[in-house]
Design an enzyme around this catalytic site. Structure first.
Site, PDB file in Angstrom:
ATOM      1  N   ASN A  28      -0.018 -11.027  30.944  1.00  0.00           N
ATOM      2  CA  ASN A  28       0.343 -11.441  32.296  1.00  0.00           C
ATOM      3  C   ASN A  28       0.877 -10.303  33.149  1.00  0.00           C
ATOM      4  OD1 ASN A  28       2.424 -11.887  30.197  1.00  0.00           O
ATOM      5  ND2 ASN A  28       3.760 -12.290  31.942  1.00  0.00           N
TER       6      ASN A  28
ATOM      7  N   GLN B  35      -3.285 -16.668  31.644  1.00  0.00           N
ATOM      8  CA  GLN B  35      -3.780 -15.721  32.646  1.00  0.00           C
ATOM      9  C   GLN B  35      -5.301 -15.575  32.628  1.00  0.00           C
ATOM     10  OE1 GLN B  35      -2.115 -14.109  35.049  1.00  0.00           O
ATOM     11  NE2 GLN B  35      -0.122 -14.943  34.455  1.00  0.00           N
TER      12      GLN B  35
ATOM     13  N   SER C 221      -2.503 -23.338  32.172  1.00  0.00           N
ATOM     14  CA  SER C 221      -1.646 -23.902  33.212  1.00  0.00           C
ATOM     15  C   SER C 221      -2.375 -23.875  34.543  1.00  0.00           C
ATOM     16  CB  SER C 221      -0.344 -23.097  33.312  1.00  0.00           C
ATOM     17  OG  SER C 221       0.572 -23.708  34.186  1.00  0.00           O
ATOM     18  N   ALA C 222      -2.414 -25.012  35.240  1.00  0.00           N
ATOM     19  CA  ALA C 222      -3.277 -25.168  36.416  1.00  0.00           C
ATOM     20  C   ALA C 222      -2.913 -24.257  37.575  1.00  0.00           C
ATOM     21  CB  ALA C 222      -3.252 -26.628  36.884  1.00  0.00           C
ATOM     22  N   HIS C 223      -1.631 -23.941  37.723  1.00  0.00           N
ATOM     23  CA  HIS C 223      -1.239 -23.199  38.928  1.00  0.00           C
ATOM     24  C   HIS C 223      -1.652 -21.733  38.883  1.00  0.00           C
ATOM     25  CE1 HIS C 223       2.487 -20.888  37.685  1.00  0.00           C
ATOM     26  NE2 HIS C 223       2.339 -21.689  36.638  1.00  0.00           N
TER      27      HIS C 223
ATOM     28  N   CYS D  76       8.666 -15.240  35.489  1.00  0.00           N
ATOM     29  CA  CYS D  76       9.678 -15.953  34.701  1.00  0.00           C
ATOM     30  C   CYS D  76      10.892 -15.085  34.395  1.00  0.00           C
ATOM     31  CB  CYS D  76       9.065 -16.461  33.397  1.00  0.00           C
ATOM     32  SG  CYS D  76       7.699 -17.605  33.661  1.00  0.00           S
TER      33      CYS D  76
ATOM     34  N   THR E  82       4.495 -40.940  30.378  1.00  0.00           N
ATOM     35  CA  THR E  82       3.493 -41.410  31.334  1.00  0.00           C
ATOM     36  C   THR E  82       2.756 -40.225  31.943  1.00  0.00           C
ATOM     37  OG1 THR E  82       4.834 -43.341  31.850  1.00  0.00           O
ATOM     38  CG2 THR E  82       3.120 -42.743  33.438  1.00  0.00           C
TER      39      THR E  82
ATOM     40  N   GLY F  20       2.073 -24.271  30.953  1.00  0.00           N
ATOM     41  CA  GLY F  20       1.689 -23.363  29.884  1.00  0.00           C
ATOM     42  C   GLY F  20       2.792 -23.154  28.868  1.00  0.00           C
ATOM     43  N   SER F  21       4.028 -23.117  29.335  1.00  0.00           N
ATOM     44  CA  SER F  21       5.152 -22.904  28.412  1.00  0.00           C
ATOM     45  C   SER F  21       5.280 -24.062  27.429  1.00  0.00           C
ATOM     46  CB  SER F  21       6.461 -22.723  29.186  1.00  0.00           C
ATOM     47  OG  SER F  21       6.459 -21.507  29.892  1.00  0.00           O
TER      48      SER F  21
END
Length: 392
Positions: free
Chosen positions: A153, A181, A201-203, A327, A239, A73-74
């Protein structure tokens, strides 16, 4: 060894779901080809990426070619803001954001200020909402971008995104939203909301760490952030991280298959958690709006004690929480979000964020309330700031 461990820091990261991991595994081993290669195993990887791109685009009512994969995300925030700024500098150099954005946005804007750009940081009210009138008044002839997060967040406040998007569109200004979020918690249609760029962001929704995406509306003028290759249609060199892209696609697909049930469950748990804490602990404040917030977010300030002490004590009881953004967990400064909503330093220092997820239960909530009640009472008993006469 702890007999019980309760994870309530899902805003920091979520555990990867088994179905997501299973979807990823073949691309670490048998289907390992470079997507840029023209032979068959390269084609397998390339096709897997495109299937994931379609899954992401479907969720937002976007086009597959408008989805670009990033590392997180960042990176997506950096790319959106710097890319728009540099590509549109001849048209203007003014950006509007808010004081409660994630540091991936705030620090990027501060960096651009050193490059000669001008940034307006909007105030928020006591619940964390921006003022739409202030937004309108802040727009100038040289404004090229509005970047306002979808949901905060730390305190979970969901901004009036539709109204912001409408204002931006009417003024011909690009609108970016950090939706890291919000994904998996809010239904999002980028066309209805007039969103031009969106970060994820996937996590944060039960996918792997280290993979994100940026939605870029077709026709948006933006510079690449990373150069050196033709990947992602010449916009993001490097890649591709095929297994993780597959994981992101699977995770976002799962997140929106049962989003209504997910939200109903988490909202019920959140309300149970808030009620339990207010019923058992004095001098506690809920931060953010009571209703217009993420379903699993509960952020509190406990007077007369430090949030760090609460966190360490909870950890000893097998409970994971947070005092704010993951963070900035190493910082001793109070949350910039809590200060922006008007809390004094001494109260902001006593913050605790508990964020619920798919794997939490009512039993978890009751256990946390029980242990937190004991911890707060013990810490206050040792606090010179706490006046026992104010207790029960």
């Amino acid at each position: 060894m702890m007999s019980k461990y309760i994870y309530m820091d899902n805003a920091a990261t979520t555990p990867i779901k088994r179905e997501v991991l299973e979807a990823m595994m073949p691309y670490f081993t048998d289907k390992y080809g470079n997507p840029s290669s023209i032979y068959s195993i390269g084609g397998q990887s390339r096709n897997a990426i495109e299937r994931a791109r379609e899954k992401v685009s479907k969720v937002f009512n976007a086009k597959p070619q408008e989805i670009f994969f990033t590392s997180c995300g960042s990176e997506s925030d950096n790319w959106a803001i710097k890319g728009i700024a540099y590509a549109n500098r001849k048209r203007g150099n003014h950006i509007i954001t808010s004081k409660i954005e994630h540091h991936a946005v705030l620090h990027t804007c501060q960096y651009l200020e050193k490059q000669g750009f001008r940034v307006t940081y909007l105030d928020v009210d006591e619940y964390g909402f921006i003022n739409l009138d202030q937004l309108k008044e802040s727009i100038r002839d040289d404004t090229i971008l509005i970047s306002i997060m979808f949901a905060n967040n730390e305190i979970g406040t969901i901004q009036p995104i539709a109204e912001i998007g409408k204002i931006a569109k009417e003024k011909g200004i690009y609108f970016h939203t950090d939706a890291v979020q919000a994904i998996g918690n809010v239904k999002i249609d980028v066309n209805e909301l007039n969103i031009d760029l969106l970060s994820l962001s996937a996590h944060k929704f039960y996918g792997p760490k280290g993979i994100g995406a940026l939605y870029i509306r077709q026709g948006v003028k933006i510079d690449p952030l990373i150069s050196g290759g033709a990947q992602e249609r010449n916009r993001r060199a490097g890649t591709e991280n095929v297994p993780y892209i597959v994981g992101l696609g699977k995770a976002i697909e799962l997140a929106y298959e049962n989003i209504d049930e997910h939200n109903e469950k988490l909202t019920k748990l959140r309300k149970r958690l808030i009620k339990g804490i207010f019923d058992n602990i004095d001098y506690v404040r809920l931060n953010g709006d009571e209703e217009k917030r993420l379903p699993g977010n509960a952020n509190f300030c406990f007077r007369f004690i430090e949030g760090e002490s609460i966190l360490l004590s909870l950890d000893m009881e097998g409970i994971a929480g947070s005092s704010g953004s993951a963070c900035t967990s190493g910082s001793l400064d109070p949350s910039h979000v809590l200060l922006a909503i008007g809390l004094p330093h001494e109260i902001a220092h006593g913050s605790l964020r508990l964020t619920l997820g798919d794997f939490n239960t009512e039993e978890d909530v009751d256990y946390v309330v029980e242990k937190l009640t004991e911890i707060v009472a013990r810490l206050r008993a040792m606090s010179p700031l706490y006046d026992e006469r104010k207790g029960r």
